[in-house]
Design a protein around this motif. Structure first.
Motif, PDB file in Angstrom:
ATOM      1  N   PRO A 283       0.761  -0.967  -0.393  1.00 32.73           N
ATOM      2  CA  PRO A 283       0.246   0.179  -0.060  1.00 32.73           C
ATOM      3  C   PRO A 283       1.062   1.169   0.327  1.00 32.73           C
ATOM      4  O   PRO A 283       1.605   1.438   1.201  1.00 32.73           O
ATOM      5  CB  PRO A 283      -0.681  -0.234   1.400  1.00 32.73           C
ATOM      6  N   ALA A 284       0.518   2.121  -0.673  1.00 31.03           N
ATOM      7  CA  ALA A 284       1.233   3.640  -1.253  1.00 31.03           C
ATOM      8  C   ALA A 284       1.424   4.152   0.170  1.00 31.03           C
ATOM      9  O   ALA A 284       1.849   4.944   0.647  1.00 31.03           O
ATOM     10  CB  ALA A 284       0.571   4.558  -2.129  1.00 31.03           C
ATOM     11  N   SER A 285      -0.004   4.279   1.530  1.00 34.28           N
ATOM     12  CA  SER A 285       0.156   4.375   2.358  1.00 34.28           C
ATOM     13  C   SER A 285       1.221   3.895   3.443  1.00 34.28           C
ATOM     14  O   SER A 285       1.898   5.036   4.512  1.00 34.28           O
ATOM     15  CB  SER A 285      -1.436   4.403   3.028  1.00 34.28           C
ATOM     16  N   VAL A 286       1.207   2.901   3.234  1.00 38.57           N
ATOM     17  CA  VAL A 286       2.656   2.199   4.060  1.00 38.57           C
ATOM     18  C   VAL A 286       3.939   3.210   4.084  1.00 38.57           C
ATOM     19  O   VAL A 286       4.356   3.163   4.482  1.00 38.57           O
ATOM     20  CB  VAL A 286       2.885   0.881   4.215  1.00 38.57           C
ATOM     21  N   ILE A 287       3.941   2.887   2.426  1.00 32.13           N
ATOM     22  CA  ILE A 287       5.228   3.910   2.162  1.00 32.13           C
ATOM     23  C   ILE A 287       6.027   4.756   2.729  1.00 32.13           C
ATOM     24  O   ILE A 287       5.703   5.418   2.847  1.00 32.13           O
ATOM     25  CB  ILE A 287       5.341   3.169   0.403  1.00 32.13           C
ATOM     26  N   GLU A 288       3.845   5.809   2.319  1.00 32.99           N
ATOM     27  CA  GLU A 288       4.567   7.091   2.676  1.00 32.99           C
ATOM     28  C   GLU A 288       4.941   7.564   4.088  1.00 32.99           C
ATOM     29  O   GLU A 288       5.248   8.256   4.882  1.00 32.99           O
ATOM     30  CB  GLU A 288       2.904   7.746   2.673  1.00 32.99           C
ATOM     31  N   SER A 289       4.087   6.745   4.867  1.00 33.16           N
ATOM     32  CA  SER A 289       4.367   6.525   6.306  1.00 33.16           C
ATOM     33  C   SER A 289       5.661   6.262   6.988  1.00 33.16           C
ATOM     34  O   SER A 289       6.086   7.523   7.503  1.00 33.16           O
ATOM     35  CB  SER A 289       3.094   5.503   7.132  1.00 33.16           C
ATOM     36  N   ALA A 290       6.146   5.504   6.072  1.00 34.67           N
ATOM     37  CA  ALA A 290       7.754   5.265   6.442  1.00 34.67           C
ATOM     38  C   ALA A 290       8.159   6.544   5.473  1.00 34.67           C
ATOM     39  O   ALA A 290       9.619   6.828   6.572  1.00 34.67           O
ATOM     40  CB  ALA A 290       7.875   4.147   5.178  1.00 34.67           C
TER      41      ALA A 290
END
Length: 214
Positions: A107-114
């Motif tokens: 998920p893109a949201s997981v990458i953005e959070s990282a």
């Protein structure tokens, strides 16, 4: 009963051939997996390249293994080298597709959070994307392993190691003494290797896949 007598009488040679077969399968799948994951890491962020690589890996699986072996005989001769290259090539193909799909499904949201907590691209890849993609990659490894254990039998045609020599020797002597027993012993041992390897990969999945992803 005759099969059991044959196994008992040839236990040493059967053990050696089984070891050769299992070792060849393990090594080629390991190399194929490393190459596949490396290729996937290089292309998964590039839509055109990832699509091209996916298509190419699927097309490559349609190449007849005996034809590829015959081509490899020309530069490498008979024996282990062409056998290893052919099996490693085919071992790579199923894993490439799964690795690309797994990495692109993070998920893109997981990458953005990282990124938001300051992780570099490579740390995100190693600590976030690959662990999340690992269940899909492992499925590809299981498919690859089962395929390679079976295909490894044909390397006997180029004097490669493993149980294929036992199977083809038996088939060439059908009607003769112990011919059927040789063929059955080789086939059964290949099935046993496949079951053991798959069980070990299932165990590996249980030990390495986060419970939240299972």
């Amino acid at each position: 009963m005759q099969l059991w007598d044959y196994v008992q009488g040839h236990a040493s040679s059967l053990t050696f051939l089984t070891y050769q077969h299992a070792s060849l399968a393990f090594q080629t799948v390991l190399v194929g997996t490393l190459v596949a994951v490396l290729i996937a890491v290089l292309v998964y962020r590039l839509p055109f390249m990832s699509a091209f690589t996916l298509t190419s890996s699927r097309v490559a699986l349609t190449i007849p293994s005996l034809a590829l072996l015959a081509l490899l005989i020309v530069p490498f001769g008979l024996g282990v080298v062409p056998s290893f290259i052919m099996l490693a090539f085919f071992a790579t193909m199923p894993v490439i597709g799964n690795a690309i799909v797994g990495l692109r499904s993070v998920p893109a949201s997981v990458i953005e959070s990282a990124r938001g907590i300051g992780l570099s691209r490579w740390r995100i890849l190693l600590t976030v994307e690959l662990p999340i993609a690992w269940p899909v990659i492992l499925t590809g490894i299981r498919v690859s392993t089962q395929m390679i254990i079976g295909v490894a039998a044909i390397v006997a045609y180029v004097l490669g190691p493993g149980l294929g020599s036992l199977i083809f020797s038996g088939l060439s002597r059908l009607g003769g003494a112990n011919a059927l027993e040789m063929t059955l012993a080789g086939t059964i041992l290949i099935i046993i290797i496949a079951l053991i390897f798959d069980g070990l990969l299932v165990l590996l999945g249980r030990l390495t896949i986060s419970k939240g992803l299972q």
